[in-house]
Every structure is written in C-alpha cells, then in structure tokens.
Design a protein around this motif. Structure first.
Motif, mmCIF file in Angstrom:
data_model
loop_
_atom_site.group_PDB
_atom_site.id
_atom_site.type_symbol
_atom_site.label_atom_id
_atom_site.label_comp_id
_atom_site.label_asym_id
_atom_site.label_seq_id
_atom_site.Cartn_x
_atom_site.Cartn_y
_atom_site.Cartn_z
ATOM 1 N N MET A 55 0.846 -1.187 0.000
ATOM 2 C CA MET A 55 0.000 0.000 0.000
ATOM 3 C C MET A 55 0.889 1.248 0.000
ATOM 4 O O MET A 55 1.909 1.311 0.701
ATOM 5 N N TYR A 56 0.448 2.238 -0.813
ATOM 6 C CA TYR A 56 1.198 3.488 -0.935
ATOM 7 C C TYR A 56 0.267 4.672 -0.732
ATOM 8 O O TYR A 56 -0.926 4.602 -1.055
ATOM 9 N N VAL A 57 0.885 5.780 -0.271
ATOM 10 C CA VAL A 57 0.235 7.083 -0.354
ATOM 11 C C VAL A 57 0.781 7.713 -1.634
ATOM 12 O O VAL A 57 2.001 7.878 -1.781
ATOM 13 N N GLN A 58 -0.104 8.106 -2.512
ATOM 14 C CA GLN A 58 0.307 8.574 -3.841
ATOM 15 C C GLN A 58 -0.160 10.003 -4.040
ATOM 16 O O GLN A 58 -1.353 10.276 -3.978
ATOM 17 N N VAL A 59 0.808 10.919 -4.257
ATOM 18 C CA VAL A 59 0.499 12.333 -4.459
ATOM 19 C C VAL A 59 1.004 12.745 -5.856
ATOM 20 O O VAL A 59 2.190 12.557 -6.170
ATOM 21 N N ILE A 60 0.109 13.269 -6.690
ATOM 22 C CA ILE A 60 0.468 13.650 -8.070
ATOM 23 C C ILE A 60 0.194 15.142 -8.248
ATOM 24 O O ILE A 60 -0.907 15.610 -7.956
ATOM 25 N N SER A 61 1.189 15.860 -8.772
ATOM 26 C CA SER A 61 1.045 17.297 -9.066
ATOM 27 C C SER A 61 1.360 17.538 -10.546
ATOM 28 O O SER A 61 2.130 16.773 -11.165
ATOM 29 N N ARG A 62 0.779 18.602 -11.092
ATOM 30 C CA ARG A 62 1.020 18.942 -12.510
ATOM 31 C C ARG A 62 1.478 20.390 -12.589
ATOM 32 O O ARG A 62 0.802 21.303 -12.128
ATOM 33 N N ILE A 63 2.688 20.568 -13.176
ATOM 34 C CA ILE A 63 3.204 21.908 -13.447
ATOM 35 C C ILE A 63 3.337 22.019 -14.959
ATOM 36 O O ILE A 63 4.196 21.352 -15.553
ATOM 37 N N GLN A 64 2.511 22.859 -15.534
ATOM 38 C CA GLN A 64 2.391 22.926 -16.992
ATOM 39 C C GLN A 64 2.103 21.517 -17.516
ATOM 40 O O GLN A 64 1.111 20.929 -17.126
ATOM 41 N N ASN A 65 2.992 20.952 -18.272
ATOM 42 C CA ASN A 65 2.789 19.599 -18.780
ATOM 43 C C ASN A 65 3.694 18.575 -18.123
ATOM 44 O O ASN A 65 3.826 17.441 -18.601
ATOM 45 N N VAL A 66 4.321 19.013 -17.045
ATOM 46 C CA VAL A 66 5.198 18.115 -16.281
ATOM 47 C C VAL A 66 4.413 17.572 -15.090
ATOM 48 O O VAL A 66 3.819 18.343 -14.331
ATOM 49 N N TYR A 67 4.468 16.258 -14.908
ATOM 50 C CA TYR A 67 3.768 15.620 -13.772
ATOM 51 C C TYR A 67 4.793 15.159 -12.743
ATOM 52 O O TYR A 67 5.844 14.584 -13.103
ATOM 53 N N LEU A 68 4.499 15.435 -11.503
ATOM 54 C CA LEU A 68 5.362 15.003 -10.398
ATOM 55 C C LEU A 68 4.538 14.075 -9.498
ATOM 56 O O LEU A 68 3.500 14.462 -8.959
#
Length: 457
Positions: free
Chosen positions: A120-133
């Motif tokens: 099990m993971y905690v998953q955090v996704i962010s988007r800066i312009q077209n770059v995904y973190l």
C-alpha cells in the motif's frame, strides 16, 4: 443463579466492554495518526517540489526539459527510503506507473492511497504545466505496526481478562458473603428456628444497607419468636384450663352420682341419707359456683362496657350490705375505710370486682379474723386495698394465682365451694377498667390485693 455469580458476570462484562473497547479505540487512533503522518509527509514533500517547480517556471524561460531534469535531481535527494518513489515525466509515463488514467488540471495536486504488488502506498500527483510530479510513500511500516499492536492487544486482553476474572470472582464472593449469611438466617427462620440472630458488629456487615437489613431480620426473628412463645403459652394455658375444668367438673359429679346411687339402691338409715344428701348438696353448690364464675368470665370477656365516672360513696353501701352476708357465712369481720373519690368504671362490674376480692380474702382467713378494705386517692389515682390476715401465698406461686382453676390449697378451697376462678375473673374486670391489679403476700401473715384506677377513662 447465585447472587455472587450475577455480580461477577455483570462486573466482568462491563470491564470487558470498557477495557476492550477503550484499547481498540486507542490502537485505532494510533494507526490513524501514523497514517495521517505519512500522508502529510508525502503531501509536504510533493508540495515543496511543486512550489520549487512553480518558482522556476515563473522566474525563468527554461524549457519543459530543464524543469523536468531539475525536478528529477531534487526528487532523488528527497527519497529517504528504498520503497518510496518519485516519478517525474509526462502523463503517459505517470499512467504507466500508476496503471490507470489520470486527469489533473494544471498547477493542481491529487492525493490517494493505492496498492501495487501487495504494498500500500500514499500517492500524491502534481502537474506543473505539462510536467507531472508523483511521489509514492510506502504504508508498509504503518500497517506492520498496526498488526503488531493488535497482536499485542489480543494477548493483553486475554491476560488482563483472566487476571481480572480472578479478582472479580474474589470480590463478588466477598460482596455477596453478608447476603449469603442473611440467606442462611432466613432459611433457619423458615425451618422454625426463630432464636437465630445476625451479629451486625461483624466486619462483614459494615455496609449500612446490609447492616440495616440484618437489624430488620433480627427484629423480625425476635418478634416472631415472641409471638410463637406467646401462642405456645396460650395453648399451654388453654390445655391446662381444659384439664382443670374437666377435673373440677368430674370430682363433684362423681360424688353426686355415687352418693345418689347409694341412696337409690340401698335402704339407708335416716342419718346416712341426710349425710349423703348433704354431700350431694355441697358438691352441687360447688358445681353451681364453677358454672356461675365461668359464665361471668365469658360474659366479661365478650362484653363491651361503657366506663363512666363512679363515685365511691354511691357503691359503698352496696359493698357493705354484701359484706354483712359474707361475715355471717365465713364468721369473719370486714371493715371498710374508703375515702370519697371517683373511678372510671362500670358500676355493676366494679361491685363484682371488689366483692370477689373480699370473698377470696374471706376464704383464706380463719374464723374470727379481720379483713380490711381501704380506699384513698393518691396522685390523682384512686387506690383500693383488700387486706386479709389469712394463710398467705408462697412467693413462688404468686405468678400463677391469677390463672383459671389455680388454687394454692385445693382441699381448703373445695371445702368452701371454691373453684379457683375468682382472681381470674378479677383480673379480666381490672383489665376492662385499665386498672392495675397487684398481689403482695407473705406465707402465714396474709395477703394484700391492690387495685389502682386511672384518673379518667
């Protein structure tokens, strides 16, 4: 079910609910705190990189490739555990890692919990312009700690519950011990042992409620015992009364039948017929006396009287007239010294009471003796004394003298047609008047009977 078992079961269930529920809540709270801590760390790290990327994007004219390279370098530095991941790239790369389509607006963040390869993971996704973190922090340590805590919880519940069961059992037996003692007392009372008493000074009876219950049961047992003893005494007296009554009737009847049969069956001389006739007459008179006394006792016992203020001077002449007859009958002298006063009584029963006392005094006196009747008012009460100089009553028989058919000297009483009922009748009449009757006597010196009447009825 035993009372101690009820206490034990109720207390144990309450403890199990409190301890089990409280411990479970505490462990669940620790698990949630650990989970929130990992989520907060993941979101915090993602936010720091996100802000860093936003800053780069706003302050420079760097290309997408440069921003992606800088984020990758920074992400490598922030990875502190091998199971944690940082992924930087385009949408397709992130979808390849997550295994599902993502849709995030520019300059925004999405947090969720995901599972991959059983972890099990905690998953955090962010988007800066077209770059995904995307950073993924493993929850394996949180779940392992949770499993370990719940394993310890189960063991603790079993051990503590077992220890508490022993403690509660001992405690419930201790609490129920006074109740068990009271139950044993109640069983003994039910079996007819009314002499049993609870020692409320015992340390086991220190509870105020239990002590009061013990006192109430002691009082109940004592009262029941007194009632039973009184009933037994009443039955004994009734049996004695029946026995004495049968004897007193049988003796004169036997004599009457015997002498009557002799007169009927034989041709007797005149002097013998007169002698046997005299025996029959005397025994008949004694039967008459017994019948009249019994009738008076029955009437007095069932009669509802109306007491009124009675002047001594109004009844004294009647008493003196009847006394003259007794003087001739018993060949004694009777003197009256009665001061004026008042008593609350019924006039006819009052006269019967005094005359019966005088008659008893005369029967106990030898010919030529003197009997004195005194009356005076003392402390707002009128007191009457009948004093004779007769044979007296032994001290050990004074408590029986008021019983029906009791005679100190039976041969003397029967010669005078006595039945042993006079003083019993006097006691019943005195009780109707609420008057106290006291007998004082010395053997060979005489007897004094004292009647004390209350001031008012």
């Amino acid at each position: 079910m035993k009372f101690s078992w009820k206490i034990f079961i109720i207390a144990y269930c309450l403890f199990a609910l409190a301890f089990g529920g409280g411990s479970f809540y505490m462990l669940d709270r620790i698990y949630r705190d650990d989970l929130e801590q990992v989520i907060a760390l993941a979101e915090g790290d993602n936010k720091n990189l996100y802000l860093y990327a936003i800053t780069l994007d706003s302050l420079s004219e760097q290309s997408y490739t440069n921003i992606e390279r800088i984020l990758k370098m920074s992400a490598k530095i922030m990875v502190n555990k091998k199971e944690n991941q940082f992924v930087v790239g385009g949408k397709s790369k992130i979808e390849q890692v997550t295994g599902y389509d993502i849709s995030i607006k520019k300059n925004s963040t999405n947090t969720n919990v995901a599972e991959q390869d059983g972890i099990m993971y905690v998953q955090v996704i962010s988007r800066i312009q077209n770059v995904y973190l995307m950073n993924r922090y493993s929850l394996q340590e949180v779940f392992s700690k949770r499993e370990q805590n719940f394993s310890l919880y189960k063991s603790a519940v079993i051990i503590v519950s077992a220890c508490m069961a022993v403690i509660l059992f001992i405690f419930s037996e201790y609490i129920a011990r006074p109740i068990v003692k009271l139950k044993k007392m109640a069983d003994r009372i039910a079996d007819g042992d009314y002499s049993v008493q609870i020692d409320d000074s015992n340390r086991k009876m220190k509870s105020a409620e239990v002590k009061k219950l013990g006192e109430a049961m002691n009082f109940m047992a004592a009262n029941t015992n007194e009632t039973i003893e009184a009933l037994e005494e009443m039955v004994r007296k009734r049996e004695e009364f029946i026995g004495d009554f049968t004897h007193e009737l049988k003796t004169p009847l036997t004599s009457i039948i015997g002498y009557g049969d002799m007169i009927r069956s034989f041709d007797l001389p005149a002097d013998k017929r007169r002698q046997y006739g005299d025996y029959i007459y005397k025994e008949g008179k004694r039967l008459e006396a017994i019948s009249m006394k019994l009738l008076q006792i029955i009437v007095v016992g069932n009669e509802e009287i109306e007491k009124r203020e009675l002047s001594i001077s109004t009844v004294l002449p009647q008493l003196q007239n009847n006394a003259r007859f007794m003087e001739k009958k018993y060949k004694v002298s009777i003197e009256f010294y009665m001061e004026e006063g008042h008593v609350w009584a019924d006039d006819s029963l009052f006269v019967t009471l005094i005359l019966n006392l005088i008659d008893n005094g005369c029967k106990a006196s030898e010919q030529g003796m003197k009997l004195v009747v005194q009356g005076r008012e003392i402390n707002h009460r009128y007191e009457i004394k009948v004093i004779d100089q007769g044979t007296g009553i032994p001290e050990d028989k004074l408590d029986k003298i008021l019983e029906p058919f009791y005679m100190v000297d039976k041969s003397r009483a029967r010669r005078q047609n006595g039945a042993g009922l006079g003083l019993s009748l006097c006691k019943k009449i005195a009780d109707l008047f609420d008057a106290a009757l006291k007998i004082e006597s010395s053997l060979g010196e005489g007897t004094t009977v004292t009647l004390t009447f209350e001031e008012k009825g």
